[in-house]
Design a protein around this motif. Structure first.
Motif, PDB file in Angstrom:
ATOM      1  N   ARG A 269       6.753   2.401   2.842  1.00 58.39           N
ATOM      2  CA  ARG A 269       7.331   1.996   4.121  1.00 58.39           C
ATOM      3  C   ARG A 269       7.430   3.198   5.066  1.00 58.39           C
ATOM      4  NH1 ARG A 269      10.409  -0.778   0.219  1.00 58.39           N
ATOM      5  NH2 ARG A 269       9.954  -2.993   0.299  1.00 58.39           N
ATOM      6  N   PRO A 270       6.337   3.576   5.685  1.00 55.98           N
ATOM      7  CA  PRO A 270       6.354   4.726   6.576  1.00 55.98           C
ATOM      8  C   PRO A 270       7.218   4.487   7.813  1.00 55.98           C
ATOM      9  CG  PRO A 270       4.116   3.904   6.208  1.00 55.98           C
ATOM     10  CD  PRO A 270       5.036   2.954   5.570  1.00 55.98           C
TER      11      PRO A 270
ATOM     12  N   LEU B  10     -10.867  13.016  18.322  1.00 59.04           N
ATOM     13  CA  LEU B  10      -9.652  12.864  17.515  1.00 59.04           C
ATOM     14  C   LEU B  10      -8.711  11.946  18.285  1.00 59.04           C
ATOM     15  CD1 LEU B  10      -7.793  15.517  15.565  1.00 59.04           C
ATOM     16  CD2 LEU B  10      -6.534  14.260  17.298  1.00 59.04           C
ATOM     17  N   THR B  11      -8.203  10.908  17.631  1.00 56.30           N
ATOM     18  CA  THR B  11      -7.290   9.963  18.265  1.00 56.30           C
ATOM     19  C   THR B  11      -6.024   9.867  17.437  1.00 56.30           C
ATOM     20  OG1 THR B  11      -9.212   8.701  18.998  1.00 56.30           O
ATOM     21  CG2 THR B  11      -7.064   7.635  19.188  1.00 56.30           C
ATOM     22  N   VAL B  12      -4.872  10.001  18.099  1.00 54.59           N
ATOM     23  CA  VAL B  12      -3.571   9.958  17.438  1.00 54.59           C
ATOM     24  C   VAL B  12      -2.900   8.629  17.771  1.00 54.59           C
ATOM     25  CG1 VAL B  12      -1.313  11.071  17.242  1.00 54.59           C
ATOM     26  CG2 VAL B  12      -3.366  12.463  17.649  1.00 54.59           C
ATOM     27  N   PHE B  13      -2.360   7.971  16.743  1.00 55.55           N
ATOM     28  CA  PHE B  13      -1.692   6.675  16.901  1.00 55.55           C
ATOM     29  C   PHE B  13      -0.271   6.745  16.367  1.00 55.55           C
ATOM     30  CE2 PHE B  13      -6.176   5.814  16.263  1.00 55.55           C
ATOM     31  CZ  PHE B  13      -6.469   4.835  17.195  1.00 55.55           C
ATOM     32  N   LYS B  14       0.654   6.081  17.059  1.00 52.55           N
ATOM     33  CA  LYS B  14       1.927   5.782  16.417  1.00 52.55           C
ATOM     34  C   LYS B  14       1.596   4.874  15.247  1.00 52.55           C
ATOM     35  CE  LYS B  14       5.032   6.008  20.352  1.00 52.55           C
ATOM     36  NZ  LYS B  14       5.996   5.262  21.163  1.00 52.55           N
ATOM     37  N   TRP B  15       2.395   4.910  14.216  1.00 49.26           N
ATOM     38  CA  TRP B  15       2.082   4.175  12.996  1.00 49.26           C
ATOM     39  C   TRP B  15       2.005   2.674  13.235  1.00 49.26           C
ATOM     40  CZ3 TRP B  15       0.773   6.097   8.320  1.00 49.26           C
ATOM     41  CH2 TRP B  15       0.591   5.158   7.315  1.00 49.26           C
ATOM     42  N   THR B  16       0.888   2.088  12.848  1.00 44.44           N
ATOM     43  CA  THR B  16       0.754   0.639  12.692  1.00 44.44           C
ATOM     44  C   THR B  16      -0.042   0.442  11.416  1.00 44.44           C
ATOM     45  OG1 THR B  16      -1.355   0.396  13.874  1.00 44.44           O
ATOM     46  CG2 THR B  16       0.675   0.225  15.198  1.00 44.44           C
ATOM     47  N   LYS B  17       0.208  -0.635  10.734  1.00 45.47           N
ATOM     48  CA  LYS B  17      -0.526  -0.919   9.507  1.00 45.47           C
ATOM     49  C   LYS B  17      -2.018  -1.048   9.803  1.00 45.47           C
ATOM     50  CE  LYS B  17      -0.480  -3.713   5.332  1.00 45.47           C
ATOM     51  NZ  LYS B  17      -0.955  -2.597   4.531  1.00 45.47           N
ATOM     52  N   GLU B  18      -2.335  -1.663  10.931  1.00 42.72           N
ATOM     53  CA  GLU B  18      -3.739  -1.835  11.313  1.00 42.72           C
ATOM     54  C   GLU B  18      -4.452  -0.481  11.452  1.00 42.72           C
ATOM     55  OE1 GLU B  18      -5.503  -2.910  15.453  1.00 42.72           O
ATOM     56  OE2 GLU B  18      -5.144  -4.799  14.390  1.00 42.72           O
ATOM     57  N   ALA B  19      -3.833   0.455  12.168  1.00 41.63           N
ATOM     58  CA  ALA B  19      -4.435   1.783  12.336  1.00 41.63           C
ATOM     59  C   ALA B  19      -4.490   2.535  11.012  1.00 41.63           C
ATOM     60  CB  ALA B  19      -3.660   2.592  13.372  1.00 41.63           C
ATOM     61  N   ALA B  20      -3.435   2.411  10.218  1.00 44.72           N
ATOM     62  CA  ALA B  20      -3.345   3.142   8.949  1.00 44.72           C
ATOM     63  C   ALA B  20      -4.364   2.666   7.925  1.00 44.72           C
ATOM     64  CB  ALA B  20      -1.938   3.015   8.378  1.00 44.72           C
ATOM     65  N   ASP B  21      -4.719   1.405   7.993  1.00 45.71           N
ATOM     66  CA  ASP B  21      -5.628   0.840   6.990  1.00 45.71           C
ATOM     67  C   ASP B  21      -7.106   0.921   7.378  1.00 45.71           C
ATOM     68  OD1 ASP B  21      -3.475   0.318   5.374  1.00 45.71           O
ATOM     69  OD2 ASP B  21      -3.331  -1.804   5.896  1.00 45.71           O
TER      70      ASP B  21
ATOM     71  N   THR C  71       0.847  -1.178   0.000  1.00 40.17           N
ATOM     72  CA  THR C  71       0.000   0.000   0.000  1.00 40.17           C
ATOM     73  C   THR C  71       0.889   1.236   0.000  1.00 40.17           C
ATOM     74  OG1 THR C  71      -1.668  -1.183   1.268  1.00 40.17           O
ATOM     75  CG2 THR C  71      -1.815   1.220   1.255  1.00 40.17           C
ATOM     76  N   ILE C  72       0.530   2.224  -0.792  1.00 45.96           N
ATOM     77  CA  ILE C  72       1.245   3.495  -0.786  1.00 45.96           C
ATOM     78  C   ILE C  72       0.452   4.468   0.069  1.00 45.96           C
ATOM     79  CG2 ILE C  72       2.036   5.443  -2.171  1.00 45.96           C
ATOM     80  CD1 ILE C  72       2.468   3.461  -4.464  1.00 45.96           C
ATOM     81  N   TYR C  73       1.119   5.042   1.061  1.00 46.42           N
ATOM     82  CA  TYR C  73       0.499   6.005   1.961  1.00 46.42           C
ATOM     83  C   TYR C  73       0.943   7.404   1.574  1.00 46.42           C
ATOM     84  CZ  TYR C  73      -0.425   1.782   4.591  1.00 46.42           C
ATOM     85  OH  TYR C  73      -0.851   0.531   4.953  1.00 46.42           O
ATOM     86  N   ARG C  74       0.041   8.375   1.744  1.00 45.96           N
ATOM     87  CA  ARG C  74       0.312   9.753   1.338  1.00 45.96           C
ATOM     88  C   ARG C  74       0.047  10.689   2.515  1.00 45.96           C
ATOM     89  NH1 ARG C  74      -2.623  14.050  -1.017  1.00 45.96           N
ATOM     90  NH2 ARG C  74      -1.352  15.196  -2.511  1.00 45.96           N
TER      91      ARG C  74
END
Length: 68
Positions: free
Chosen positions: A17-18, A31-42, A4-7
Motif C-alpha cells: 500500500r504505497p 523521463l516522466t515523473v508521476f504521483k503514485w497511481t496503480k496504473e502508472a506503477a504497473d 502487488t508488492i512494490y519495492r
C-alpha cells in the motif's frame, strides 16, 4: 487476495500500500515523473520510489549519465 508488492529502487523498502510514493517512466531520451497511481506503477519498466527524496536520487543519476 494478495496485492502487488512494490519495492523502492533506492532503499529496497517494500509495501503493498504505497503512500506518497512516486513512479518514474524513463528511456534514454525521456523521463516522466508521476504521483503514485496503480496504473502508472504497473506499466512495464516503471520504477518505484518510496518518496520524493529517493525519486530525486534517481533523477540526478539519470541526468548525470548523459553528462559524461
Amino acid at each position: 487476495m494478495i496485492d502487488t508488492i512494490y519495492r523502492c529502487e533506492i532503499c529496497g523498502e517494500e509495501t503493498e500500500r504505497p503512500v506518497r510514493w512516486v513512479v518514474i517512466h524513463c528511456s534514454d531520451a525521456q523521463l516522466t515523473v508521476f504521483k503514485w497511481t496503480k496504473e502508472a506503477a504497473d506499466k512495464p519498466h516503471a520504477r518505484h520510489y518510496c518518496g520524493e527524496a529517493h525519486a530525486q536520487v534517481y533523477i540526478s543519476r539519470w541526468f548525470e549519465s548523459f553528462c559524461k
